[in-house]
Design a protein around this motif. Structure first.
Motif, PDB file in Angstrom:
ATOM      1  N   SER A 135       0.831  -1.208   0.000  1.00 15.99           N
ATOM      2  CA  SER A 135       0.000   0.000   0.000  1.00 15.99           C
ATOM      3  C   SER A 135       0.864   1.256   0.000  1.00 15.99           C
ATOM      4  O   SER A 135       0.350   2.371  -0.014  1.00 15.99           O
ATOM      5  N   ALA A 136       2.186   1.080   0.032  1.00 18.44           N
ATOM      6  CA  ALA A 136       3.096   2.220   0.057  1.00 18.44           C
ATOM      7  C   ALA A 136       2.999   3.007  -1.249  1.00 18.44           C
ATOM      8  O   ALA A 136       2.867   2.437  -2.333  1.00 18.44           O
ATOM      9  N   ALA A 137       3.058   4.325  -1.117  1.00 20.01           N
ATOM     10  CA  ALA A 137       3.039   5.172  -2.305  1.00 20.01           C
ATOM     11  C   ALA A 137       4.313   4.963  -3.111  1.00 20.01           C
ATOM     12  O   ALA A 137       5.393   4.805  -2.555  1.00 20.01           O
ATOM     13  N   GLN A 138       4.177   4.947  -4.431  1.00 17.05           N
ATOM     14  CA  GLN A 138       5.330   4.753  -5.308  1.00 17.05           C
ATOM     15  C   GLN A 138       5.368   5.851  -6.356  1.00 17.05           C
ATOM     16  O   GLN A 138       4.338   6.185  -6.960  1.00 17.05           O
ATOM     17  N   PHE A 139       6.561   6.397  -6.575  1.00 19.99           N
ATOM     18  CA  PHE A 139       6.708   7.494  -7.521  1.00 19.99           C
ATOM     19  C   PHE A 139       7.967   7.272  -8.345  1.00 19.99           C
ATOM     20  O   PHE A 139       8.976   6.778  -7.856  1.00 19.99           O
ATOM     21  N   ASN A 140       7.877   7.650  -9.617  1.00 17.22           N
ATOM     22  CA  ASN A 140       9.012   7.495 -10.513  1.00 17.22           C
ATOM     23  C   ASN A 140       8.870   8.540 -11.611  1.00 17.22           C
ATOM     24  O   ASN A 140       7.786   8.701 -12.193  1.00 17.22           O
ATOM     25  N   THR A 305       4.187  10.622   8.544  1.00 16.09           N
ATOM     26  CA  THR A 305       4.290   9.183   8.356  1.00 16.09           C
ATOM     27  C   THR A 305       5.708   8.818   7.900  1.00 16.09           C
ATOM     28  O   THR A 305       6.408   9.627   7.294  1.00 16.09           O
ATOM     29  N   SER A 306       6.101   7.608   8.167  1.00 17.26           N
ATOM     30  CA  SER A 306       7.436   7.141   7.805  1.00 17.26           C
ATOM     31  C   SER A 306       7.776   7.472   6.360  1.00 17.26           C
ATOM     32  O   SER A 306       6.981   7.243   5.446  1.00 17.26           O
ATOM     33  N   VAL A 307       8.966   7.983   6.175  1.00 19.46           N
ATOM     34  CA  VAL A 307       9.401   8.358   4.834  1.00 19.46           C
ATOM     35  C   VAL A 307       9.494   7.152   3.906  1.00 19.46           C
ATOM     36  O   VAL A 307       9.333   7.272   2.688  1.00 19.46           O
ATOM     37  N   SER A 308       9.725   5.966   4.455  1.00 17.76           N
ATOM     38  CA  SER A 308       9.859   4.793   3.597  1.00 17.76           C
ATOM     39  C   SER A 308       8.536   4.414   2.944  1.00 17.76           C
ATOM     40  O   SER A 308       8.511   3.872   1.840  1.00 17.76           O
ATOM     41  N   SER A 309       7.407   4.670   3.614  1.00 23.15           N
ATOM     42  CA  SER A 309       6.109   4.345   3.034  1.00 23.15           C
ATOM     43  C   SER A 309       5.424   5.564   2.426  1.00 23.15           C
ATOM     44  O   SER A 309       4.531   5.423   1.601  1.00 23.15           O
ATOM     45  N   ALA A 310       5.832   6.748   2.829  1.00 23.33           N
ATOM     46  CA  ALA A 310       5.216   7.983   2.317  1.00 23.33           C
ATOM     47  C   ALA A 310       6.302   9.015   2.056  1.00 23.33           C
ATOM     48  O   ALA A 310       6.443   9.986   2.788  1.00 23.33           O
ATOM     49  N   GLY A 359      20.322   8.094   0.231  1.00 24.32           N
ATOM     50  CA  GLY A 359      18.985   8.351   0.736  1.00 24.32           C
ATOM     51  C   GLY A 359      18.074   7.142   0.846  1.00 24.32           C
ATOM     52  O   GLY A 359      18.492   5.991   0.690  1.00 24.32           O
ATOM     53  N   TRP A 360      16.806   7.438   1.101  1.00 20.41           N
ATOM     54  CA  TRP A 360      15.800   6.400   1.315  1.00 20.41           C
ATOM     55  C   TRP A 360      15.473   5.662   0.023  1.00 20.41           C
ATOM     56  O   TRP A 360      15.427   6.262  -1.053  1.00 20.41           O
ATOM     57  N   PRO A 361      15.178   4.354   0.108  1.00 20.83           N
ATOM     58  CA  PRO A 361      14.965   3.564  -1.105  1.00 20.83           C
ATOM     59  C   PRO A 361      13.734   3.952  -1.914  1.00 20.83           C
ATOM     60  O   PRO A 361      13.681   3.660  -3.098  1.00 20.83           O
ATOM     61  N   ASN A 362      12.753   4.598  -1.331  1.00 13.91           N
ATOM     62  CA  ASN A 362      11.540   4.938  -2.078  1.00 13.91           C
ATOM     63  C   ASN A 362      11.505   6.399  -2.517  1.00 13.91           C
ATOM     64  O   ASN A 362      10.492   6.877  -3.005  1.00 13.91           O
ATOM     65  N   SER A 363      12.623   7.104  -2.317  1.00 10.03           N
ATOM     66  CA  SER A 363      12.622   8.552  -2.550  1.00 10.03           C
ATOM     67  C   SER A 363      13.481   8.986  -3.727  1.00 10.03           C
ATOM     68  O   SER A 363      13.751  10.176  -3.884  1.00 10.03           O
ATOM     69  N   GLY A 364      13.898   8.027  -4.558  1.00 11.31           N
ATOM     70  CA  GLY A 364      14.795   8.378  -5.654  1.00 11.31           C
ATOM     71  C   GLY A 364      14.257   9.469  -6.547  1.00 11.31           C
ATOM     72  O   GLY A 364      15.002  10.345  -7.006  1.00 11.31           O
ATOM     73  N   TRP A 385      29.590   7.973  -2.968  1.00  9.60           N
ATOM     74  CA  TRP A 385      30.301   7.688  -1.721  1.00  9.60           C
ATOM     75  C   TRP A 385      29.266   7.427  -0.633  1.00  9.60           C
ATOM     76  O   TRP A 385      28.432   8.295  -0.342  1.00  9.60           O
ATOM     77  N   LEU A 386      29.314   6.242  -0.038  1.00 11.59           N
ATOM     78  CA  LEU A 386      28.360   5.846   0.992  1.00 11.59           C
ATOM     79  C   LEU A 386      29.034   5.883   2.360  1.00 11.59           C
ATOM     80  O   LEU A 386      30.172   5.455   2.514  1.00 11.59           O
ATOM     81  N   THR A 387      28.295   6.394   3.350  1.00  9.17           N
ATOM     82  CA  THR A 387      28.885   6.549   4.678  1.00  9.17           C
ATOM     83  C   THR A 387      28.770   5.299   5.529  1.00  9.17           C
ATOM     84  O   THR A 387      29.659   5.014   6.340  1.00  9.17           O
ATOM     85  N   HIS A 388      27.667   4.564   5.399  1.00 12.62           N
ATOM     86  CA  HIS A 388      27.527   3.333   6.187  1.00 12.62           C
ATOM     87  C   HIS A 388      26.398   2.492   5.616  1.00 12.62           C
ATOM     88  O   HIS A 388      25.657   2.938   4.735  1.00 12.62           O
ATOM     89  N   GLY A 389      26.270   1.272   6.154  1.00 13.20           N
ATOM     90  CA  GLY A 389      25.390   0.288   5.538  1.00 13.20           C
ATOM     91  C   GLY A 389      23.980   0.257   6.064  1.00 13.20           C
ATOM     92  O   GLY A 389      23.461  -0.828   6.358  1.00 13.20           O
ATOM     93  N   HIS A 390      23.329   1.406   6.178  1.00 16.83           N
ATOM     94  CA  HIS A 390      21.917   1.463   6.537  1.00 16.83           C
ATOM     95  C   HIS A 390      21.102   1.939   5.340  1.00 16.83           C
ATOM     96  O   HIS A 390      21.540   2.814   4.582  1.00 16.83           O
ATOM     97  N   ALA A 391      19.880   1.396   5.227  1.00 11.84           N
ATOM     98  CA  ALA A 391      19.089   1.598   4.011  1.00 11.84           C
ATOM     99  C   ALA A 391      18.725   3.047   3.748  1.00 11.84           C
ATOM    100  O   ALA A 391      18.503   3.426   2.598  1.00 11.84           O
ATOM    101  N   ASP A 392      18.641   3.889   4.785  1.00 14.35           N
ATOM    102  CA  ASP A 392      18.314   5.295   4.536  1.00 14.35           C
ATOM    103  C   ASP A 392      19.494   6.065   3.945  1.00 14.35           C
ATOM    104  O   ASP A 392      19.346   7.243   3.603  1.00 14.35           O
TER     105      ASP A 392
END
Length: 781
Positions: A135-140, A305-310, A359-364, A385-392
């Motif tokens: 149900s998460a919003a998706q944008f491209n 709401t959580s940035v990953s779903s919205a 950044g966040w995986p749904n915010s490209g 260049w990535l700072t660390h291994g977290h999905a955000d």
């Protein structure tokens, strides 16, 4: 004409041919905005097309044990059943993995209509977008982001996704619903800003499908006229019409591309019904915005709401920080920066476009559009260049790689070896076997990370220089970065501090696994405070430092007609020193960067954390304590390794700048605001404590009582100061500080006893704080 242009020119007929040839049975009952044109002469033999998976795939097995996979797909030519050639059961199982109902996939078809299974092991079906039951919003965006896979030397056709906000007989408007009507000073825009909205031309023969997300099998052909349109842009409109769109051309021909297939989803998608702002959620800049009529709550009290779903709840506009060189292109929750590096030579091939974090995986879609808005093509990025291994922070890395692959361009991915491969050793020569934070499931990113950082040296890119510092804590491989950026306005270099592992999440209380990271986390903040000089803060998250508020305040200032003759730049809006810090020797003693570090250093260290937040257990109350110091140390000898410095307690009003009205009192970010302590001071010094037990790390299996937790913990081993110690150093330098001092005068009295190279006697608390006796000057004896 380039090769890519020649391929792009013949892509349209090839793509239309694909729609006609891709089926192997199934229905084609017409409908849509018009008829599909006939197969044009001269169409290519092999091609890629796309469609939405309608039903679960199934396989049939022949007498020889070979399996054929069949799947029904909603394509530009209608409902089709696609089939692969017979193959092994293992291959069939792998093919089925991506064929989830609701997935938008592409494939390569033979002239006979069967799906070609590549012999190189690459997927038979590439997943472009994945709806499934989400149900998460998706944008491209049309021009950037997900697209049909590159084939035969040409980029694949474009794909878009979002909520439908308008249509005419020949156009459709899609976006994320974000609308900004006024700046932060309340001045209305002549035209409301819809930053992530786009309008596309629709081909007269476009195919339309009503996709039933409750039961994909009930999806059916529809018409363009039947497509619902979201009622309005008001955030309280929670029912919004989502859709996927497919174009007849690739990004090289975006200006003349037309939509040839539309999949709109029913029941309608649900949004969260909460307001959105350019500034972060719950920003103090919202305190004067009044009451939300939907929830009856003050706008400043509403947590999005959580940035990953919205993702739309955290969108913001990009801005330039250093002219033509450094840009903020993230959202209003997680930062991402772009550095344009110019080596200054006539050969531009050595220039770089460096993107910091993904950044966040749904915010490209936001990041790509933000880059475009500051004049940077997302496909021009040469290095990520990535700072660390977290999905955000790595979330859109794979999406960007796919976008680059589709364009036939390369991009180097950099990361810490410690978060990709794990911590195998430290600079003291200790061997470790600590897994990194990047999940094993991130197979593509792991395979494509081609460069690991060389720490503590400057990478020289001409007008941009970058230093990476390994600073475990937030993750085993967290890194901090310093950007030295040349300002074209005055020709001088300025340093920006980027703390790449600031979050205390996962470290709130001691556990067997995080003990060494809690101590290393604390050490990293003190290490930076004592060893680097930074002009400006470049935060990783907007709840660490108010970088977005600073820009929005600057924008409001520059939009005031009274300031038209003297607009300010971002470098003039950002402050280097804490405005209200004490002045010593003609300079304020606290930098904004050191102040930002002090906020989270205090959260990790002091019992105020425990008192103010029940989920926190500070090092002071709960450990771990450095081995051998569980009861503190009395009258131990120590050698001072630097001149020491005074550290002021955290000052809550960050970036106070009286020249800009909205920054006149600074920005007090609510996160961990209880550590605000401008009247407290500490003396911090690099020191070699000559105790017999602690060697700069926690040994494997070290057992210790945690008073705050009321239990004993057997800790996993890991490095602390040894991440910066020379090989074989028995006592690596520690960056220790005194207990809290009540005034600057007391701190100055203590600092007067500090001299590099001096051997002193001192005492330590269990948390390795230097004990301050009644006569504060006797802290170092």
């Amino acid at each position: 004409m380039s090769t890519a242009s020649r391929h792009a020119g013949k892509l349209l007929p090839a793509f239309i041919a694909a729609a006609l040839l891709a089926g192997c049975g199934g229905s084609d009952d017409g409908g849509g905005a018009g008829a599909v044109p006939p197969d044009p002469p001269g169409a290519t033999v092999s091609f890629r097309t796309a469609g939405l998976v309608q039903g679960l795939p199934h396989q049939e097995t022949d007498s020889g044990g070979k399996q054929t996979v069949h799947v029904t797909v909603l394509t530009q030519a209608g409902l089709k059943t696609l089939s692969t050639a017979p193959g092994t059961p293992e291959r069939a199982a792998a093919i089925k993995d991506g064929l989830v109902p609701g997935n938008l996939v592409d494939w390569l078809a033979s002239p006979a209509g069967t799906v070609i299974v590549p012999e190189d092991g690459s997927p038979a079906f590439n997943v472009i977008l994945s709806k499934g039951s989400s149900s998460a919003a998706q944008f491209n965006l049309q021009k950037y982001g997900a697209a049909v896979t590159r084939n035969d030397g040409a980029p694949g056709p474009m794909v878009a996704a979002g909520w439908i906000y308008g249509k005419t007989g020949s156009t459709i408007t899609v976006g994320d619903g974000t609308i900004v009507t006024a700046d932060q000073a309340g001045r209305a825009y002549a035209t409301p800003i819809k930053r992530y909205e786009e309008t596309y031309a629709v081909a007269p023969y476009a195919r339309v499908f009503n996709v039933n997300t409750d039961d994909y099998a009930k999806s059916e052909t529809s018409t363009f006229d039947a497509i619902p349109v979201t009622d309005n842009y008001h955030y309280g409109t929670t029912s919004r019409q989502a859709a996927y769109l497919l174009f007849d051309n690739n990004y090289l021909n975006a200006d003349r591309a037309k939509v040839v297939a539309i999949w709109y989803f029913t029941p309608p998608s649900r949004s969260d019904g909460k307001p959105t702002w350019d500034v972060p959620t719950q920003s103090p800049m919202l305190a004067d915005k009044g009451i939300d009529p939907v929830s009856s709550l003050p706008y400043v009290a509403i947590n999005a709401t959580s940035v990953s779903s919205a993702p739309y709840t955290r969108s913001t506009e990009p801005f330039e920080m250093v002219k033509d060189t450094l840009y903020y292109v993230g959202d209003n929750e997680v930062a991402s920066y772009v550095l344009k590096a110019d080596m200054g030579t006539a050969d531009t091939s050595d220039d770089k476009v460096i993107k910091i974090d993904a950044g966040w995986p749904n915010s490209g879609y936001q990041y790509w559009k933000n880059m475009e808005l500051v004049g940077i093509d997302p496909r021009s990025v040469t290095d990520l260049w990535l700072t660390h291994g977290h999905a955000d922070h790595y979330g859109t890395a794979v999406e960007q790689l796919k976008m680059m692959d589709n364009a036939g361009k390369t991009m180097d991915v950099w990361a810490s070896k410690e978060d990709v491969a794990g911590v195998k050793s430290d600079l003291q020569g200790n061997a470790w076997d600590i897994p990194g934070a990047l999940p094993e499931s991130e197979t593509i990113l792991r395979a494509r990370t081609g460069k690991f950082y060389d720490y503590d040296r400057w990478y020289d890119f001409g007008n941009v220089k970058i230093m990476v510092i390994w600073s475990p804590g937030h993750t085993p491989g967290s890194t901090n970065m310093l950007f030295r950026v040349k300002n074209p306005a005055d020709g001088k270099f300025y340093t920006f501090g980027y703390h790449g592992g600031y979050g205390f999440n996962g470290l709130n209380s001691p556990t067997a696994a995080n003990g060494w990271r809690r101590l290393s986390f604390q050490h990293g903040f003190s290490y930076l405070q004592s060893t680097v000089e930074v002009d400006f803060v470049a935060p990783q998250h907007t709840n660490q430092y108010p970088i977005v508020e600073v820009y929005q305040a600057l924008k409001a200032y520059n939009r005031d007609p009274a300031n038209a003759a003297r607009p300010l730049t971002m470098m003039e809006a950002m402050t280097s020193k804490v405005h209200d810090a004490p002045v010593v020797g003609g300079s304020r003693i606290t930098s904004e960067f050191a102040n930002q570090l002090e906020k989270r250093r205090s959260v990790a260290s002091y019992k105020a954390s425990d008192a103010a937040n029940r989920s926190y257990k500070s090092i002071e109350t709960s450990g771990p304590f450095k081995p051998g110091r569980e009861a503190g140390l009395a009258n131990v000898r120590a050698t001072l390794l630097d001149e020491g410095r005074i550290v002021q307690g955290f000052v809550g009003a960050q970036n106070k700048n009286p020249s800009i009205p909205l920054l006149a009192q600074g920005i007090v970010i609510p996160t961990d605001s209880y550590v605000n302590d401008p009247g407290g001071f500490y003396v911090q010094v690099a020191v070699d404590v000559q105790d017999s037990t602690y060697k700069g790390y926690i040994p494997q299996g070290y057992r210790q009582a945690s008073p705050g937790m009321g239990t004993e913990i057997t800790y996993d081993g890991g490095p602390v100061e040894s991440v910066h110690a020379a090989t074989g150093t028995f006592h690596p330098p520690e960056y220790l500080r005194t207990q809290r001092l009540n005034s600057l005068a007391e701190a100055q009295a203590v600092l007067a006893r500090v001299a590099k190279g001096r051997t002193v006697t001192l005492s330590l608390t269990p948390a390795s704080e230097i004990v301050v006796p009644a006569n504060v000057a006797d802290a170092f004896r």
